[in-house]
Scaffold this active site. Structure first.
Site, short mmCIF file in Angstrom:
data_model
loop_
_atom_site.label_atom_id
_atom_site.label_comp_id
_atom_site.label_asym_id
_atom_site.label_seq_id
_atom_site.Cartn_x
_atom_site.Cartn_y
_atom_site.Cartn_z
CG ASN A 1 -1.93 1.06 1.25
OD1 ASN A 1 -2.34 1.54 0.20
ND2 ASN A 1 -2.35 1.48 2.44
CG ASP B 1 -7.37 -4.02 7.60
OD1 ASP B 1 -6.41 -4.28 6.86
OD2 ASP B 1 -8.46 -3.58 7.16
N GLY C 1 -9.93 3.67 6.44
CA GLY C 1 -8.85 3.08 7.23
C GLY C 1 -8.82 3.55 8.65
#
Length: 417
Positions: A97, A307, A326
């Protein structure tokens, strides 16, 4: 470096001889020298004598994002690994990412070199396709040889089913693990939250559970045809749990994970339009949380993950529709799990998953490498911004009452507390 952990209660459920026993643990030059009821320290030994000290094997997280390279304002590798070690994690998998994404062997080498010498080990995940564009496979074999532990286009649907078929067939040549994000982007459309009464009430575009479940069903159908190893990261619906349970009964080599927040936080938390609660997959309903917890306890879901996704303030403190998805989760992971599952079950969850990615699980025997997490499972505390050492502060657990505080880790011949 010599370290002596004094009067540490050992939490290793699979080791009946040591489990829940108080022991001194002597570590010399990164290896376990002795485990006994009482050990006398030499003058050159650092003694660790902390309140209600508990010790387990080092924790593992299969889905962590930082920012470097490209998004250093969100998080650097160095500070991100410091966050992980302070949160109890000795081993993390780094999501692709970044900018650019790691789609070549040299990218994997860079990430491994950039993270060397830290107390927490970083294992890179390479992209599945070139530039994560979903068109052509990336250099899977070369990245595998360079140290990539899996292949994944982070949070992006692989729209071409034939590409997944080819990837699963090709990766079998070197026991590679393919990951596929469980969301159909066409069914998702412009949705940003779970489709249901809450999204209707708030006037927010919804993402139906079917968007996830249809993708999971497709991927499992392809896996049944090709064979190989598939990991489905961060499932969020009851239907996905059932699909994966059925696939495992068929003998398919599939694993899956769940984000910690999807176990306990529902879409009801969206009513204040707090962008820290905007995540992907979205927060679902109560019935989904119950199904995910049940799936985790019965082994359908293989492991939990924080996560952890740092997002800078410029991309979070904006209108809900425009905010990036997020939430950071490393610092709150342990304290949010213990109230629901208890200490022993939580430790079992946090130490699971390494083998799926070809990593060796640590032990607590004389001569073995010391890979330990230190914590107090009984401390009650409120999670505030002062507890966050991540560069980005986007946590949905801010203000939450947690149980269980992490002291740090012993790993790679380093003590981090």
């Amino acid at each position: 470096m010599n370290i002596l952990l004094k009067s540490a209660k050992i939490v290793i459920p699979e080791n009946k001889e040591l489990h829940l026993k108080k022991r001194d643990i002597l570590i010399k030059n990164g290896f376990i020298e002795k485990v006994a009821s009482s050990i006398n320290a030499t003058s050159k030994t650092q003694i660790v004598n902390l309140k209600n000290l508990h010790v387990s094997l080092g924790w593992f997280d299969s889905s962590v994002s930082f920012g470097e390279p490209g998004f250093e304002e969100r998080e650097t590798i160095s500070n991100g690994l410091a966050v992980a070690s302070k949160s109890g994690f000795t081993d993390i998998l780094l999501n692709p990412n970044t900018n650019p994404v790691p789609d070549t062997s040299s990218d994997i080498v860079f990430l491994k070199e950039r993270s060397s010498g830290e107390s927490t080990n970083l294992y890179p995940i390479g992209t599945l396709t070139q530039k994560s564009e979903g068109k052509d496979l990336a250099e899977l074999f070369d990245m595998h040889n360079a140290g990539a532990v899996a292949f994944y286009d982070f949070k992006k649907q692989l729209t071409n089913p034939n590409l997944l078929k080819i990837a699963l067939l090709y990766a079998q040549n070197f026991e590679g693990l393919v990951m596929s994000y469980p969301q159909d982007k066409h069914l998702k459309g412009r949705g940003i939250v779970h489709e249901g009464p809450i999204s209707t009430k708030l006037g927010l575009k919804g993402i139906p559970a079917m968007a996830e479940e249809l993708q999971v069903a497709r991927d499992l159908f392809i896996l049944e045809y090709t064979g190989g190893k598939l990991h489905v990261p961060t499932i969020s619906t009851s239907g996905s749990v059932k699909l994966i349970a059925d696939a495992k009964k068929k003998g398919l080599d599939v694993s899956c994970s769940v984000a910690i927040h999807n176990l306990m936080v529902t879409d009801e938390s969206l009513q204040e339009f707090d962008t820290n609660f905007k995540v992907m997959p979205p927060l679902r309903g109560k019935s989904d949380c119950k199904a995910l917890i049940k799936g985790l306890l019965n082994g359908t879901i293989d492991f939990v993950t924080s996560d952890h996704i740092p997002i800078d303030i410029e991309d979070k403190r904006v209108e809900f529709d425009n905010a990036m998805e997020g939430s950071i989760g490393l610092e709150s992971a342990f304290g949010s799990l213990v109230p629901i599952f208890g200490m022993e079950q939580t430790i079992s969850f946090l130490t699971a998953g390494r083998e799926r990615f070809g990593l060796e699980k640590p032990g607590l025997k004389t001569g073995e490498k010391a890979c330990l997490t230190l914590f107090d499972p009984e401390k009650d505390w409120e999670f505030s911004e002062d507890d966050i050492i991540s560069t980005s502060k986007n946590s949905m657990f801010l203000g939450a009452n947690l149980k269980g505080k992490v002291y740090g880790v012993v790993n790679n011949d380093q003590l981090t507390i």
